[in-house]
Write a protein that holds these residues in place. Structure first.
Motif, mmCIF file in Angstrom:
data_model
loop_
_atom_site.group_PDB
_atom_site.id
_atom_site.type_symbol
_atom_site.label_atom_id
_atom_site.label_comp_id
_atom_site.label_asym_id
_atom_site.label_seq_id
_atom_site.Cartn_x
_atom_site.Cartn_y
_atom_site.Cartn_z
ATOM 1 N N SER A 113 -41.360 -3.711 -10.613
ATOM 2 C CA SER A 113 -41.755 -4.654 -11.390
ATOM 3 C C SER A 113 -40.906 -5.836 -11.075
ATOM 4 O O SER A 113 -39.497 -5.588 -10.561
ATOM 5 C CB SER A 113 -41.465 -4.095 -12.800
ATOM 6 O OG SER A 113 -39.954 -3.613 -12.945
ATOM 7 N N LEU A 114 -41.145 -7.040 -11.358
ATOM 8 C CA LEU A 114 -40.749 -8.342 -11.303
ATOM 9 C C LEU A 114 -40.061 -8.826 -12.614
ATOM 10 O O LEU A 114 -40.727 -8.599 -13.607
ATOM 11 C CB LEU A 114 -41.666 -9.464 -10.589
ATOM 12 C CG LEU A 114 -42.085 -8.880 -9.063
ATOM 13 C CD1 LEU A 114 -43.335 -10.030 -8.731
ATOM 14 C CD2 LEU A 114 -40.726 -9.352 -7.907
ATOM 15 N N SER A 115 -39.226 -9.859 -12.260
ATOM 16 C CA SER A 115 -38.720 -10.319 -13.617
ATOM 17 C C SER A 115 -39.776 -11.506 -14.112
ATOM 18 O O SER A 115 -40.865 -11.738 -13.416
ATOM 19 C CB SER A 115 -37.505 -11.364 -13.249
ATOM 20 O OG SER A 115 -37.756 -12.290 -12.273
ATOM 21 N N SER A 116 -39.846 -11.891 -15.159
ATOM 22 C CA SER A 116 -40.915 -12.739 -15.518
ATOM 23 C C SER A 116 -40.931 -13.996 -14.742
ATOM 24 O O SER A 116 -42.195 -14.506 -14.783
ATOM 25 C CB SER A 116 -40.711 -13.160 -17.131
ATOM 26 O OG SER A 116 -39.588 -13.817 -17.213
ATOM 27 N N GLN A 117 -40.015 -14.633 -14.316
ATOM 28 C CA GLN A 117 -39.892 -15.686 -13.301
ATOM 29 C C GLN A 117 -40.590 -15.406 -12.285
ATOM 30 O O GLN A 117 -41.407 -16.099 -11.603
ATOM 31 C CB GLN A 117 -38.473 -16.320 -13.188
ATOM 32 C CG GLN A 117 -38.606 -17.796 -13.098
ATOM 33 C CD GLN A 117 -37.398 -18.218 -12.654
ATOM 34 O OE1 GLN A 117 -36.159 -17.529 -12.884
ATOM 35 N NE2 GLN A 117 -37.160 -19.475 -12.043
ATOM 36 N N GLY A 118 -40.554 -14.088 -11.734
ATOM 37 C CA GLY A 118 -40.947 -13.545 -10.436
ATOM 38 C C GLY A 118 -42.548 -13.591 -10.383
ATOM 39 O O GLY A 118 -43.227 -13.917 -9.866
ATOM 40 N N GLU A 119 -42.833 -13.052 -11.684
ATOM 41 C CA GLU A 119 -44.211 -12.922 -11.898
ATOM 42 C C GLU A 119 -45.024 -14.168 -11.731
ATOM 43 O O GLU A 119 -46.069 -14.490 -11.314
ATOM 44 C CB GLU A 119 -44.508 -12.143 -13.448
ATOM 45 C CG GLU A 119 -44.632 -10.615 -13.314
ATOM 46 C CD GLU A 119 -44.798 -9.884 -14.460
ATOM 47 O OE1 GLU A 119 -45.147 -10.393 -15.454
ATOM 48 O OE2 GLU A 119 -44.686 -8.806 -14.515
ATOM 49 N N ARG A 120 -44.289 -15.228 -12.439
ATOM 50 C CA ARG A 120 -44.972 -16.512 -12.547
ATOM 51 C C ARG A 120 -44.851 -17.248 -11.154
ATOM 52 O O ARG A 120 -46.014 -17.859 -10.769
ATOM 53 C CB ARG A 120 -44.031 -17.589 -13.598
ATOM 54 C CG ARG A 120 -44.833 -18.264 -14.561
ATOM 55 C CD ARG A 120 -43.964 -19.042 -15.570
ATOM 56 N NE ARG A 120 -42.904 -19.764 -15.302
ATOM 57 C CZ ARG A 120 -41.499 -19.199 -15.649
ATOM 58 N NH1 ARG A 120 -41.694 -18.316 -16.538
ATOM 59 N NH2 ARG A 120 -40.611 -19.883 -15.068
#
Ligand code: ADP
Length: 696
Positions: A484-491
């Motif tokens: 899983s990625l951080s929310s910033q990584g997902e953005r």
């Protein structure tokens, strides 16, 4: 007794008549022998009575007498008598007494001679007059005419002096021409005082008076004393004066005679009685001079007009010559320019004959000017080549400007790409006189284009493979299966995914366009229902429309078109996608199809009808000056569109290639800020157009 006396008186009376008659009388017996003649008969026959008695009359007359048919008047001749030939006229009186006939004769010889002499004289005069008139008329110069007149009159009349006196308006006058014998003083150039030619004289002459004076000093001549004195200076003894009248315009439209001058003959040696003939001759010659005056006036007028016209013509010629020089100069300049340009320039008339061509024809095609000028296109280019160009020639001669490209081997032996443009030459009343042909060598441009296309194609292909794997890797990352990625990584991953998708889209578009343009793909055309094409487009775009808050609607129809189904759906999808992108939310995008009435009337393709598709939106609209350019590659109305709306600027260029590949047209109409409508046409499929119908 009284009866006897009476008879005797009568007899002596008859005898007296018989003896004294000037008419010759002969009494003949029944055998035409002379039994009695009167003295006049003796004179006529030239013999005494004794000699004549008993002689047959036939001895004297040339014609014989016919007493059965006695004639009242017979003209004959006497047989030569004493060497003289006489013409006589006789009358026959039959049976004046028993056995006696009467012959009455009249001598016509003198009468005939006189008549002949008069006739001779008359002819002489006519000839003389004709001769002088001819001499006068032979010249058109007035002074020559007048001089001839005086010389000729002097010669014919044998007068001592003949002159022409010109009357001036102030009443004076002057002899202006003269023919005078050397013994006498010339009078020419001497001005006559008014008293020798008073006004009443002038009036009489104006009325046509002719004055023939035998002796100027005689009382009955009625010549004024002062005039006699004046004439003495010039030894004038007799004179003959006739007026020279000129027919002139006196009042508006009214013509009358004006006394121009006098024709005067003088006799100085002795007095002279002027004969009627002489007066008549002078009169007639004066009339001829009058005519000559009129003619010379006309001639002067004519000469004036001719001089005026000549001056004008000279001026016109000057102007024309200057214009011609200027024209030649500008023609030379034009030719110089035309010859200097690295293009083929020609003018072809409406009968397809070359009328002008520049130097480049010689250097490019190795054609001499005489091999081109005035020759037919087929003759210059050969039948095969003519077959290829003739459809464009036909269009140009119908008034259409045409441009086409063709490959041709030039003089250097290489095949060149040429761009040919025909511009119709249209004159007044839309008459097509011919066309101008411009041919330029576009080989270099073509080579660059080819290189560019190849480069794009190579780059796009090279980009597509890594892009596809980047895209798939990003998709796998997005599933979270790899951690899983951080929310910033997902953005960041989402942005990377969107941009990669855009890149894939761009690369696909570039490759599509390049493939269609290069003609590497063939359209798989078949009968397609317009409604089905629209339904499929709407299905494909439904989700995107919902996301944007746009309604999609289409008007049902029954048209069938002849088209490549996938490419047309691609076209419609692109147009609907743009319409959604540029529409405000909560608006409707409408798809429709109609029969194209304009293309239906196309005379050349009467059997082909076209169906016009339309995609209409209520969006921001397109400025008028961009309606054409948006169909070119990488053209967007607003450069920020690609960022804001996510486009590439290639969609409409691909649409145009697809539609033109179907023989149709594509265009847009728009009202700024009110919406746009994109149209394209496709050939209608009719059962008769194609053999098999294959609905998909
Ligand atoms: P893009 O991928 O940029 O949409 P297109 O070739 O399809 O490329 O369109 C070129 C440009 O034409 C667009 O960027 C836009 O500026 C203009 N355009 C196309 N369709 C519309 C429309 N329906 N309304 C307004 N502008 C449009």
């Amino acid at each position: 007794m009284a009866g006897v006396k009476k008879t005797t008186t009568k007899k002596s009376l008859f005898k007296a008549v018989f003896q004294n008659s000037t008419v010759a009388i002969a009494i003949l017996d029944s055998k035409d022998r002379i039994v009695e003649v009167n003295p006049a008969a003796c004179k006529l026959f030239g013999a005494g009575k004794k000699k004549l008695m008993g002689k047959s009359i036939e001895k004297f007359l040339k014609s014989s007498l016919d007493w059965q048919n006695p004639q009242e008047r017979v003209e004959t001749q006497l047989k030569e008598y004493q060497g003289e030939l006489k013409t006589v006229e006789y009358s026959q009186v039959k049976d004046v007494s028993s056995q006696h006939n009467l012959l009455v004769l009249r001598d016509l010889t003198d009468f005939q001679r006189q008549t002949a002499a008069e006739l001779d004289l008359y002819y002489q005069r006519v000839e003389l007059f004709a001769e002088v008139t001819l001499k006068i008329r032979q010249s058109l110069q007035l002074h020559e005419i007048l001089q001839t007149a005086v010389t000729e009159v002097q010669r014919i009349l044998q007068a001592d002096r003949v002159l022409i006196y010109q009357v001036f308006d102030n009443g004076t006058g002057m002899p202006i021409k003269e023919a005078v014998l050397p013994d006498f003083k010339p009078i020419i150039g001497i001005e006559f005082p008014e008293e020798v030619f008073p006004a009443d004289y002038r009036q009489l002459y104006t009325k046509g008076r002719v004055r023939a004076i035998t002796d100027v000093r005689a009382k009955n001549a009625d010549v004024a004393e002062c005039l006699i004195e004046f004439m003495d200076q010039w030894q004038i003894k007799s004179k003959l004066v006739v007026p020279i009248l000129q027919n002139v315009q006196i009042d508006q439209g009214i013509k009358g005679d004006r006394l121009w001058g006098l024709l005067i003959a003088h006799q100085c040696q002795a007095i002279r009685d002027w004969t009627e003939f002489e007066q008549e001759l002078m009169q007639q010659l004066a009339d001829q001079i009058g005519i000559a005056l009129l003619q010379s006036k006309l001639l002067a007028n004519l000469e004036g007009l001719v001089a005026e016209r000549t001056a004008k013509l000279r001026q016109e010629i000057n102007v024309r010559t200057k214009a011609e020089v200027a024209l030649r100069h500008s023609e030379e300049q034009l030719r110089l320019i035309a010859n200097g340009l690295p293009v083929l320039i020609a003018y072809v008339d409406c009968h397809q004959h070359y009328r002008f061509n520049n130097q480049a024809y010689q250097t490019w095609l190795a054609l001499d000017p005489e091999e081109i000028c005035d020759r037919h296109l087929a003759e210059v280019h050969g039948d095969d080549e003519y077959q290829q160009i003739s459809p464009y020639v036909a269009k140009a001669l119908e008034g259409e400007t045409v441009t086409y490209e063709r490959d041709l081997a030039l003089q250097d032996g290489c095949v060149h790409s040429l761009s040919v443009t025909y511009i119709p030459h249209i004159q007044q009343q839309n008459m097509i006189q011919g066309f101008f042909a411009l041919t330029s060598d576009i080989s270099d441009r073509k080579a660059i284009e080819r290189m560019k296309d190849e480069f794009i194609s190579v780059v796009s292909h090279e980009l597509r493979t890594p892009l596809t794997s980047i895209h798939s890797s990003l998709k796998i990352l997005a599933t979270g299966k790899l951690g899983s990625l951080s929310s910033q990584g997902e953005r960041m991953l989402k942005i990377a995914d969107e941009q990669t998708e855009r890149l894939v889209h761009l690369v696909n578009n570039v490759l599509d366009l390049q493939r269609i343009q290069s003609g590497k793909i063939t359209m798989n055309k078949q009968a397609c229902k317009a409604r089905d094409l629209m339904v499929e487009t709407v299905q494909a775009m439904k989700t995107f429309a919902q996301e944007q808050g746009i309604r999609l609607s289409f008007k049902p129809n029954e048209f069938v078109v002849w088209a490549d189904r996938d490419y047309i759906i691609q076209t419609l999808t692109n147009l609907v996608s743009n319409a959604i992108k540029f529409s405000p939310s909560n608006s409707t995008v409408i798809l429709s199809a109609a029969i194209d009435s304009q293309n239906n009337s196309d005379s050349k393709h009467q059997s082909i009808s076209y169906i016009t598709f339309a995609v209409q939106d209520r969006g921001q609209g397109i400025p008028q000056d961009r309606l054409e350019t948006i169909f070119e590659r990488f053209q967007q109305v607003d450069s920020s569109d690609s960022r804001k709306k996510g486009g590439t600027g290639l969609g409409l260029a691909i649409c145009r290639q697809i539609v033109e590949g179907h023989g149709g047209q594509i265009w847009a109409e728009s009202c700024f800020e009110q919406g746009s409508t994109f149209y394209f046409t496709l050939p209608e499929h009719k059962a008769s157009n194609q053999q098999s119908i294959n609905f998909s």
